[in-house]
Motif scaffolding. Structure first.
Motif: not given
Length: 91
Positions: A5-9, A11-22
């Motif tokens: 669960t921790k790894l999944a969270r 991954a979701v957090r990093k993906t959201a940050k990456h998408t927002a930054h892009g």
């Protein structure tokens, strides 16, 4: 919290940050293109939603409810003085 669960969270957090930054960097570099693509997406989404709403308004959505079946004879009350067997035959 489990490791999975921790790894999944994370991954979701990093993906959201990456998408927002892009998205922000593209908006800064080519604002007209970004606004155009967003407007096209909103228009297509609105059209699809409108079409789905229109197709869902058929008469099937307002069909009459299904009538309940009558109770079986063994459950129905027997007000007569005669006795009924299990098969419903009167003796």
């Amino acid at each position: 919290m489990s490791v999975k669960t921790k790894l999944a969270r994370q991954a979701v957090r990093k993906t959201a940050k990456h998408t927002a930054h892009g998205a922000l960097s593209k908006l800064e570099r080519k604002p007209l293109r970004s606004v155009t693509l967003i407007a096209i997406g909103v228009a297509i989404g609105g059209l699809v939603g409108w079409l789905i709403g229109r197709s869902g308004g058929s008469d099937d959505a307002y069909a009459d409810p299904i009538a309940q079946a009558p109770a079986p004879p063994s459950v129905a009350t027997n007000n007569s003085t005669e006795n009924a067997s299990e098969t419903g035959a009167v003796s």
